[in-house]
Design a protein around this motif. Structure first.
Motif, short mmCIF file in Angstrom:
data_model
loop_
_atom_site.label_atom_id
_atom_site.label_comp_id
_atom_site.label_asym_id
_atom_site.label_seq_id
_atom_site.Cartn_x
_atom_site.Cartn_y
_atom_site.Cartn_z
N UNK A 130 -4.61 9.66 0.76
CA UNK A 130 -5.35 8.91 -0.26
C UNK A 130 -4.38 8.37 -1.33
N UNK A 131 -3.43 9.21 -1.72
CA UNK A 131 -2.44 8.78 -2.72
C UNK A 131 -1.59 7.65 -2.17
N UNK A 132 -1.27 7.73 -0.88
CA UNK A 132 -0.47 6.66 -0.28
C UNK A 132 -1.23 5.33 -0.32
N UNK A 133 -2.53 5.40 -0.03
CA UNK A 133 -3.36 4.19 -0.07
C UNK A 133 -3.37 3.59 -1.47
N UNK A 134 -3.44 4.46 -2.47
CA UNK A 134 -3.50 3.99 -3.86
C UNK A 134 -2.16 3.48 -4.35
N UNK A 135 -1.11 4.20 -4.01
CA UNK A 135 0.20 3.92 -4.63
C UNK A 135 1.05 2.94 -3.82
N UNK A 136 0.71 2.78 -2.55
CA UNK A 136 1.46 1.89 -1.65
C UNK A 136 2.97 2.18 -1.71
N UNK A 137 3.78 1.17 -2.11
CA UNK A 137 5.24 1.37 -2.05
C UNK A 137 5.80 2.22 -3.19
N UNK A 138 4.93 2.65 -4.14
CA UNK A 138 5.42 3.52 -5.22
C UNK A 138 5.47 4.98 -4.77
N UNK A 139 4.96 5.26 -3.61
CA UNK A 139 5.00 6.61 -3.05
C UNK A 139 5.76 6.51 -1.73
N UNK A 140 6.98 7.03 -1.74
CA UNK A 140 7.88 6.86 -0.62
C UNK A 140 7.52 7.79 0.54
N UNK A 141 6.91 7.23 1.60
CA UNK A 141 6.56 8.06 2.76
C UNK A 141 7.28 7.56 4.02
N UNK A 142 8.40 6.87 3.81
CA UNK A 142 9.10 6.29 4.97
C UNK A 142 9.62 7.38 5.93
N UNK A 143 9.90 8.57 5.42
CA UNK A 143 10.42 9.64 6.30
C UNK A 143 9.40 10.74 6.54
N UNK A 144 8.14 10.46 6.26
CA UNK A 144 7.12 11.53 6.31
C UNK A 144 6.74 11.90 7.74
N UNK A 145 6.68 13.20 7.98
CA UNK A 145 6.15 13.71 9.24
C UNK A 145 4.77 14.28 8.92
N UNK A 146 3.74 13.50 9.19
CA UNK A 146 2.39 13.85 8.74
C UNK A 146 1.87 15.13 9.39
N UNK A 147 2.18 15.32 10.67
CA UNK A 147 1.69 16.54 11.37
C UNK A 147 2.28 17.78 10.71
N UNK A 148 3.59 17.75 10.46
CA UNK A 148 4.22 18.90 9.81
C UNK A 148 3.66 19.11 8.40
#
Lengths: 273, 263
Positions: A130-148
């Motif tokens: 949800x935060x990613x949707x709101x913050x877009x490029x201000x929240x760096x998730x380029x290296x995120x492993x969502x399952x972990x």
């Protein structure tokens, strides 16, 4: 005829079903409070406003690192909601006395830990997406492993729920909740990576850094930071997972031990068939 | 027969004395709690956050904002106890039998909150200010004005928390007061940053923050302890906080009448 173990297991499932029935009755309120208001507010203020005011514009990773720590507070608040009614019950109606007539006290507590874990996990799960949707490029998730990340959130929910049940068995009295928050939860939260990651504590106060390795909340924030940001600065995913499992088991075992004062003595007095 | 003012004062002071006796027995616990909070915040804001690369200019204002949460915590504890009492113990029914108007009873609650807040939090603020020293970036401290701001801030918070307890059911209070009331007041209240910083980033946000009384509590304390012209002037903060206190005094009066005066 069903064996005793099967009967116990069925009772266990029925209690779990009852708790989820109540959970879904209150789901709208919980979802609005924990699934909407908190993520919206935290994302806006901690990740959007605060990070722009605290750091220079090129420090996107530091902003993300700082923001991720909020998950420990959200886990604490959400889990509190599902665990502490037991403490009020100890002082009030003692509905739990009825429950231990159907199942052994340890299984009753185990059921409550399982329920609190699943309910807390359900509420904190949408936080980062949800935060990613709101913050877009201000929240760096380029290296995120969502399952972990979800594994860490699940184990974090389990660890915090077990920790709370241990606290309930030791506290025994609702009037001590305030002291519990200020003397245990607050230090564990602030020294558990809520604002600053572990490597900063190690850099500034190495002895304190080593001491904070005994803090279970540290592994929630470090695990979340490792799975979202990545790199070699944080404690690794396997270390966080192992520590959270160990702490959860330790808290559960200690809960069983301290529980005897509240429930098992009652059981031995012949009140239970 | 109508009680005289002197009679009411006697009952009022007896209630206050009883609460002071309770406070004395709890004092060690309460001061320990606030010192733990202040010590942790000093460690965090004085050493750990600067090592993370946070701007040094924000450390002092942020620390003073967060220290105000000691008051918030104290207010919430009183509010939660009152709400629980209204739902279960109803000790308030016993107090309502005194020949004392309900306004006087709540004035006693409020006086006790102000005394408690001063006794517990002011030493903690002084210790924290000493611990952080130069890191706070103090320009000129105005202690007399600080105590005025702080006094009005405690009155306002006392009224706010009593209103929350009296104006809502225990169930609503328990489930919703933090996410729907207290958290927004803190987050939209310049606790974690100064008003001028927020205004320079987004002017519209700055105007929204001006609607929140918590903004004036934090800015007033910053303005009197740190000084300089980077905060809202303490005199403006005092005026606005008095205004908000009147509003919440009125709301509390209505809530008390609705909740306790069944006739």
């Amino acid at each position: 005829m069903a064996s005793n173990t099967t009967k116990k297991f069925l009772f266990f499932l029925q209690l779990l079903h009852r708790d989820f029935y109540i959970f879904f009755k209150n789901f709208t309120t919980d979802a609005i409070n924990n699934g909407l208001i908190f993520p919206l507010m935290y994302a806006f203020f901690f990740a959007y406003i605060q990070s722009q005011l605290y750091f220079e514009t090129d420090m996107l990773q530091e902003r993300t690192i700082m923001f991720i720590g909020n998950i420990s507070l959200l886990t604490l608040v959400s889990s509190y909601h599902f665990t502490f009614p037991l403490l009020f019950d100890f002082e009030g109606a003692r509905h739990v006395d009825y429950e231990i007539r159907t199942l052994s006290p340890r299984l009753v507590i185990l059921e409550k830990i399982v329920f609190a874990t699943l309910a807390t996990f359900a509420l904190i799960l949408p936080f980062f997406p949800f935060c990613k949707l709101l913050l877009q490029n201000k929240f760096d998730t380029s290296n995120t492993n969502w399952i972990q990340l979800f594994i860490i959130l699940f184990l974090g929910s389990l660890c915090v729920s077990a920790y709370y049940f241990l606290a309930i068995c030791i506290l025994k009295n609702a009037s001590r909740i305030n002291n519990f928050w200020l003397r245990f939860n607050l230090p564990l939260l602030l020294l558990g990576g809520f604002w600053t990651p572990w490597y900063i504590t190690m850099k500034v106060f190495p002895a304190l850094g080593i001491a904070t390795l005994a803090n279970p909340f540290l592994y929630i924030t470090e695990g979340a930071r490792q799975t979202i940001v990545g790199g070699s600065k944080f404690l690794s995913f396997p270390v966080s997972v192992t520590a959270l499992i160990c702490f959860s088991l330790l808290f559960t075992m200690l809960t069983f031990y301290f529980l005897k004062n509240e429930l098992i003595i009652f059981n031995q007095n012949g009140c239970i068939p | 027969m109508q009680n005289t003012f002197i009679d009411r004062m006697k009952i009022f002071s007896a209630l206050l004395q009883r609460d002071l006796k309770i406070l004395k027995s709890e004092l060690f616990d309460l001061v320990t709690n606030s010192l733990i909070q202040v010590g942790l915040n000093a460690l965090l804001f004085g050493y750990l956050l600067p090592a993370m690369g946070i701007k040094p200019s924000i450390i002092g204002p942020m620390y003073l904002g967060i220290v105000m949460l000691v008051l918030y915590e104290l207010g919430f504890a009183i509010s939660a106890n009152t709400s629980m009492d209204l739902a279960y113990n109803r000790f308030i029914d016993y107090q309502a039998t005194f020949s004392l108007p309900k306004r006087w009873l709540f004035a006693e609650y409020l006086s006790m909150f102000v005394i408690k807040a001063f006794v517990i939090s002011v030493p903690a603020i002084l210790v924290g200010t000493k611990l952080l020293g130069n890191r706070l970036g103090i320009i000129q401290t105005n202690w007399p004005l600080f105590f005025i701001v702080y006094f009005i801030a405690t009155i306002f918070l006392g009224l706010l928390f009593l209103y929350l307890a009296m104006g809502s059911s225990f169930e609503w209070f328990n489930d919703n007061v933090w996410p729907r009331c207290l958290s927004p007041i803190v987050n939209f209240g310049c606790v974690f940053f100064t008003w001028k910083m927020a205004y320079s980033l987004y002017p519209f946000l700055g105007y929204i923050l001006l609607l929140n009384p918590m903004t004036y509590i934090c800015e007033g304390v910053r303005s009197t302890i740190i000084g300089g012209n980077q905060f809202i002037d303490a005199r403006i903060c005092i005026a606005v906080l008095i205004g908000w206190s009147i509003v919440f005094g009125f709301l509390l009066n209505k809530a008390v009448t609705k909740r306790l005066d069944l006739m």
